[in-house]
Design a protein around this motif. Structure first.
Motif, mmCIF file in Angstrom:
data_model
loop_
_atom_site.group_PDB
_atom_site.id
_atom_site.type_symbol
_atom_site.label_atom_id
_atom_site.label_comp_id
_atom_site.label_asym_id
_atom_site.label_seq_id
_atom_site.Cartn_x
_atom_site.Cartn_y
_atom_site.Cartn_z
ATOM 1 N N GLU A 67 0.825 -1.210 0.000
ATOM 2 C CA GLU A 67 0.000 0.000 0.000
ATOM 3 C C GLU A 67 0.861 1.263 0.000
ATOM 4 O O GLU A 67 0.332 2.364 -0.007
ATOM 5 N N GLY A 68 2.183 1.092 0.071
ATOM 6 C CA GLY A 68 3.085 2.238 0.094
ATOM 7 C C GLY A 68 3.165 2.935 1.439
ATOM 8 O O GLY A 68 3.581 4.085 1.519
ATOM 9 N N LEU A 69 2.777 2.247 2.516
ATOM 10 C CA LEU A 69 2.802 2.841 3.847
ATOM 11 C C LEU A 69 4.134 2.568 4.542
ATOM 12 O O LEU A 69 4.731 1.511 4.348
ATOM 13 N N ASP A 70 4.583 3.509 5.343
ATOM 14 C CA ASP A 70 5.833 3.395 6.088
ATOM 15 C C ASP A 70 5.596 2.497 7.299
ATOM 16 O O ASP A 70 4.899 2.883 8.244
ATOM 17 N N THR A 71 6.166 1.305 7.295
ATOM 18 C CA THR A 71 5.925 0.329 8.368
ATOM 19 C C THR A 71 6.530 0.755 9.702
ATOM 20 O O THR A 71 6.235 0.144 10.721
ATOM 21 N N ASP A 72 7.364 1.796 9.716
ATOM 22 C CA ASP A 72 7.898 2.315 10.976
ATOM 23 C C ASP A 72 6.885 3.198 11.701
ATOM 24 O O ASP A 72 7.014 3.430 12.902
ATOM 25 N N VAL A 73 5.887 3.704 10.975
ATOM 26 C CA VAL A 73 4.895 4.606 11.550
ATOM 27 C C VAL A 73 3.489 4.019 11.440
ATOM 28 O O VAL A 73 2.723 4.034 12.390
ATOM 29 N N ALA A 74 3.151 3.503 10.278
ATOM 30 C CA ALA A 74 1.819 2.955 10.026
ATOM 31 C C ALA A 74 1.669 1.604 10.729
ATOM 32 O O ALA A 74 2.645 1.017 11.189
ATOM 33 N N GLY A 75 0.444 1.140 10.793
ATOM 34 C CA GLY A 75 0.220 -0.143 11.431
ATOM 35 C C GLY A 75 -1.143 -0.718 11.128
ATOM 36 O O GLY A 75 -1.944 -0.129 10.402
#
Length: 118
Positions: free
Chosen positions: A28-36
């Motif tokens: 989905e192009g989400l930053d796994t360090d911030v998104a969840g």
């Protein structure tokens, strides 16, 4: 497994569930360090309550935030009481693939396992 909140982990996530969710988050192009992954409970289903899951860009105020195998999990305070102590797993079998919540708080579940009653 590390927790980013001072509270105990509301939900335990298996490695297979975390790996699948991280793959989907990245897709989905989400930053796994911030998104969840947000796990929540809503009214509905044949047993009264049902689980919901979605990806969020970041946690909301009041969320319980935990990390499991690199996956951040967000649970809002009203859902936490229903899912506390649960395990989130990913199953890939003949009946189809998907996430499954094993909830020790559920007194009963509907036949499809999508809704429950406490």
């Amino acid at each position: 497994m590390s927790s980013t909140s001072a509270e105990s982990d509301a939900v335990v996530v298996t490695e297979s569930a975390a790996d699948k969710a991280l793959d989907l988050l990245s897709g989905e192009g989400l930053d796994t360090d911030v998104a969840g992954l947000r796990l929540f409970v809503q009214q509905g289903g044949c047993a009264g309550l049902s689980y919901g899951m979605r990806f969020d860009d970041e946690p909301e105020d009041g969320d319980s935030i935990t990390e499991h195998h690199g996956l951040r999990v967000f649970v809002d305070s009203s859902s936490k009481r229903y899912v506390e102590g649960s395990t989130l797993d990913f199953e890939d079998g003949l009946q189809g693939a998907g996430f499954h919540v094993e909830n020790p708080n559920a007194e009963s579940e509907c036949g499809c396992g999508e809704s429950f009653r406490t």
